[in-house]
Design a protein around this motif. Structure first.
Motif, PDB file in Angstrom:
ATOM      1  N   ARG A  12       0.272  84.002  24.502  1.00 27.18           N
ATOM      2  CA  ARG A  12      -1.032  83.374  24.722  1.00 27.18           C
ATOM      3  C   ARG A  12      -1.526  82.727  23.435  1.00 27.18           C
ATOM      4  O   ARG A  12      -1.194  83.173  22.326  1.00 27.18           O
ATOM      5  CB  ARG A  12      -2.077  84.387  25.206  1.00 27.18           C
ATOM      6  N   VAL A  13      -2.355  81.703  23.613  1.00 22.04           N
ATOM      7  CA  VAL A  13      -2.924  80.959  22.497  1.00 22.04           C
ATOM      8  C   VAL A  13      -4.423  80.795  22.724  1.00 22.04           C
ATOM      9  O   VAL A  13      -4.857  80.407  23.812  1.00 22.04           O
ATOM     10  CB  VAL A  13      -2.276  79.567  22.355  1.00 22.04           C
ATOM     11  N   SER A  14      -5.200  81.102  21.684  1.00 22.68           N
ATOM     12  CA  SER A  14      -6.653  80.880  21.714  1.00 22.68           C
ATOM     13  C   SER A  14      -7.013  80.032  20.501  1.00 22.68           C
ATOM     14  O   SER A  14      -6.585  80.332  19.383  1.00 22.68           O
ATOM     15  CB  SER A  14      -7.422  82.202  21.667  1.00 22.68           C
ATOM     16  N   ALA A  15      -7.798  78.980  20.717  1.00 23.00           N
ATOM     17  CA  ALA A  15      -8.081  78.053  19.630  1.00 23.00           C
ATOM     18  C   ALA A  15      -9.531  77.593  19.651  1.00 23.00           C
ATOM     19  O   ALA A  15     -10.176  77.526  20.700  1.00 23.00           O
ATOM     20  CB  ALA A  15      -7.167  76.832  19.734  1.00 23.00           C
ATOM     21  N   THR A  16     -10.011  77.281  18.463  1.00 25.78           N
ATOM     22  CA  THR A  16     -11.321  76.648  18.323  1.00 25.78           C
ATOM     23  C   THR A  16     -11.253  75.672  17.170  1.00 25.78           C
ATOM     24  O   THR A  16     -10.453  75.845  16.244  1.00 25.78           O
ATOM     25  CB  THR A  16     -12.424  77.697  18.078  1.00 25.78           C
ATOM     26  N   GLY A  17     -12.057  74.626  17.241  1.00 26.60           N
ATOM     27  CA  GLY A  17     -12.046  73.642  16.172  1.00 26.60           C
ATOM     28  C   GLY A  17     -13.321  72.826  16.164  1.00 26.60           C
ATOM     29  O   GLY A  17     -14.068  72.786  17.152  1.00 26.60           O
ATOM     30  N   SER A  18     -13.583  72.194  15.035  1.00 30.45           N
ATOM     31  CA  SER A  18     -14.761  71.338  14.911  1.00 30.45           C
ATOM     32  C   SER A  18     -14.481  70.257  13.881  1.00 30.45           C
ATOM     33  O   SER A  18     -13.526  70.350  13.104  1.00 30.45           O
ATOM     34  CB  SER A  18     -15.984  72.158  14.496  1.00 30.45           C
ATOM     35  N   CYS A  63       2.995  75.303  21.932  1.00 28.38           N
ATOM     36  CA  CYS A  63       1.872  75.993  21.290  1.00 28.38           C
ATOM     37  C   CYS A  63       0.742  75.014  20.978  1.00 28.38           C
ATOM     38  O   CYS A  63      -0.435  75.333  21.152  1.00 28.38           O
ATOM     39  CB  CYS A  63       2.341  76.674  20.007  1.00 28.38           C
ATOM     40  N   ALA A  64       1.108  73.821  20.493  1.00 28.29           N
ATOM     41  CA  ALA A  64       0.096  72.811  20.188  1.00 28.29           C
ATOM     42  C   ALA A  64      -0.635  72.361  21.443  1.00 28.29           C
ATOM     43  O   ALA A  64      -1.857  72.155  21.432  1.00 28.29           O
ATOM     44  CB  ALA A  64       0.755  71.622  19.495  1.00 28.29           C
ATOM     45  N   GLU A  65       0.115  72.201  22.529  1.00 30.23           N
ATOM     46  CA  GLU A  65      -0.489  71.823  23.802  1.00 30.23           C
ATOM     47  C   GLU A  65      -1.454  72.906  24.277  1.00 30.23           C
ATOM     48  O   GLU A  65      -2.581  72.621  24.710  1.00 30.23           O
ATOM     49  CB  GLU A  65       0.607  71.602  24.844  1.00 30.23           C
ATOM     50  N   ALA A  66      -1.030  74.168  24.183  1.00 26.85           N
ATOM     51  CA  ALA A  66      -1.885  75.281  24.602  1.00 26.85           C
ATOM     52  C   ALA A  66      -3.134  75.371  23.728  1.00 26.85           C
ATOM     53  O   ALA A  66      -4.234  75.636  24.224  1.00 26.85           O
ATOM     54  CB  ALA A  66      -1.101  76.588  24.553  1.00 26.85           C
ATOM     55  N   ALA A  67      -2.988  75.164  22.427  1.00 28.63           N
ATOM     56  CA  ALA A  67      -4.133  75.207  21.517  1.00 28.63           C
ATOM     57  C   ALA A  67      -5.125  74.093  21.831  1.00 28.63           C
ATOM     58  O   ALA A  67      -6.349  74.294  21.809  1.00 28.63           O
ATOM     59  CB  ALA A  67      -3.657  75.102  20.073  1.00 28.63           C
ATOM     60  N   THR A  68      -4.617  72.912  22.128  1.00 27.03           N
ATOM     61  CA  THR A  68      -5.491  71.795  22.484  1.00 27.03           C
ATOM     62  C   THR A  68      -6.286  72.116  23.741  1.00 27.03           C
ATOM     63  O   THR A  68      -7.504  71.901  23.796  1.00 27.03           O
ATOM     64  CB  THR A  68      -4.657  70.517  22.692  1.00 27.03           C
TER      65      THR A  68
END
Length: 336
Positions: free
Chosen positions: A188-194, A312-317
């Protein structure tokens, strides 16, 4: 002697040209680029011919191609080169689209030609030593991996707009490192960004500051931190906590002089950018590619591993956009 053609004569292509020409087992014979003057300039420096991609792929005497063109061309060129019987080293990422990368994986594997993805950080001597120590069991079972990757300044907005976003363009290196150290992709991948560094980056639909948590089914966790701005230099660190100890790979500094006086202590800053930090890694990467071709061994970074990093990048996005964690499913990894 392996005869090699370079597709792409930009900044990263020039870096690879140095590695190819410096190696005793390879000779750079041809260069192609969408900008003719760039190809002519680089070819003139190394004594190679300027040729079209079509001519290069049709030449049976060329054994391998290194793809250092824009990301949106990678999948097509991998497919064309493998169909032409060439070995391939392609810069990351495989594509901006996971679906397109998966199609390329199927086509390339069917060709039987060797393909390596250019995740050069695996070949950094510091990171490789950390991985070797972990694999040797020196800290027991890995439990918590922390990866820090801060650039000194963001790239131009025009680049941001076509980069595919921070997770696909910048953090994909860290996704690969995490999968490499822990022996496979997370569950699983959980992401946040700003966009805190430059509001124009946010206007372009991207982020410049991000944090991601990767989770494996057995409980292992990786935390990745990225920023497009670290005014003190190029900040690249890995820390791995295990059941019996800790491994860490620290920054490369401008020098190793440390000053300690009654008023305090000081040391040099990290080197400023990736060419200073990772030039040796590019050289080792190319040697690993040539060694694998000559010995018939598996590529040290396979196309399937390149797809895993992109997954992983796709899931993070998706996670950053939705606020929910996203599972890495078998179909995202090219499983039948």
């Amino acid at each position: 002697m392996m005869k090699v053609a370079l597709l792409g004569a930009g900044r990263i292509g020039q870096v690879h040209a140095k590695s190819i020409t410096a190696h005793d087992g390879s000779r750079l014979v041809a260069v192609a680029d969408a900008i003719p003057e760039a190809a002519r300039k680089l070819a003139g420096q190394i004594g190679a011919e300027v040729r079209s991609i079509d001519d290069i792929l049709a030449d049976d005497e060329i054994d391998a191609v290194l793809i250092a063109t824009s990301t949106d061309t990678h999948s097509d060129l991998i497919e064309r080169a493998t169909a032409a019987g060439k070995a391939v080293l392609c810069e990351k990422p495989v594509d901006l689209s996971l679906d397109r990368a998966l199609a390329t994986l199927k086509t390339a594997e069917a060709s039987g030609q060797p393909v390596m993805v250019g995740f050069n950080r695996r070949f950094d001597p510091q990171f490789a030593a950390l991985k070797a120590a972990y694999d040797a069991g020196e800290i027991g079972k890995g439990e918590l991996l922390s990866i820090t990757s801060f650039d000194p300044a963001p790239p131009p907005i025009d680049y941001i707009k076509v980069s595919g976003g921070l997770f696909r363009d910048m953090m994909i290196h860290d996704f690969d490192i995490a999968c490499w150290i822990f022996g496979g992709p997370p569950a699983r991948v959980s992401a946040t960004g700003s966009a805190m560094v430059d509001p124009e980056i946010g206007t372009a639909g991207d982020v410049d500051t991000a944090a991601v948590i990767l989770q494996w089914d057995d409980g292992r966790i990786c935390v990745i931190k990225n920023s497009r701005r670290a005014g003190y230099g190029y900040d690249q660190r890995i820390e791995l906590l295990g059941s019996e100890g800790l491994l860490s790979a620290k920054n490369m500094l401008e020098n190793t002089v440390e000053k300690i006086t009654a008023s305090g202590a000081s040391a040099a800053k990290p080197v400023y950018f990736f060419l200073e930090r990772y030039m040796r890694a590019y050289e080792i990467e190319w040697t690993a590619f040539i060694d694998a071709l000559q010995s018939g061994a598996a590529m040290p970074v396979t196309l399937r591993e390149g797809v895993a990093a992109l997954a992983c990048a796709e899931a993070a996005t998706r996670s950053a956009q939705s606020g929910d964690s996203v599972a890495i499913t078998p179909d995202m990894l090219g499983a039948e």
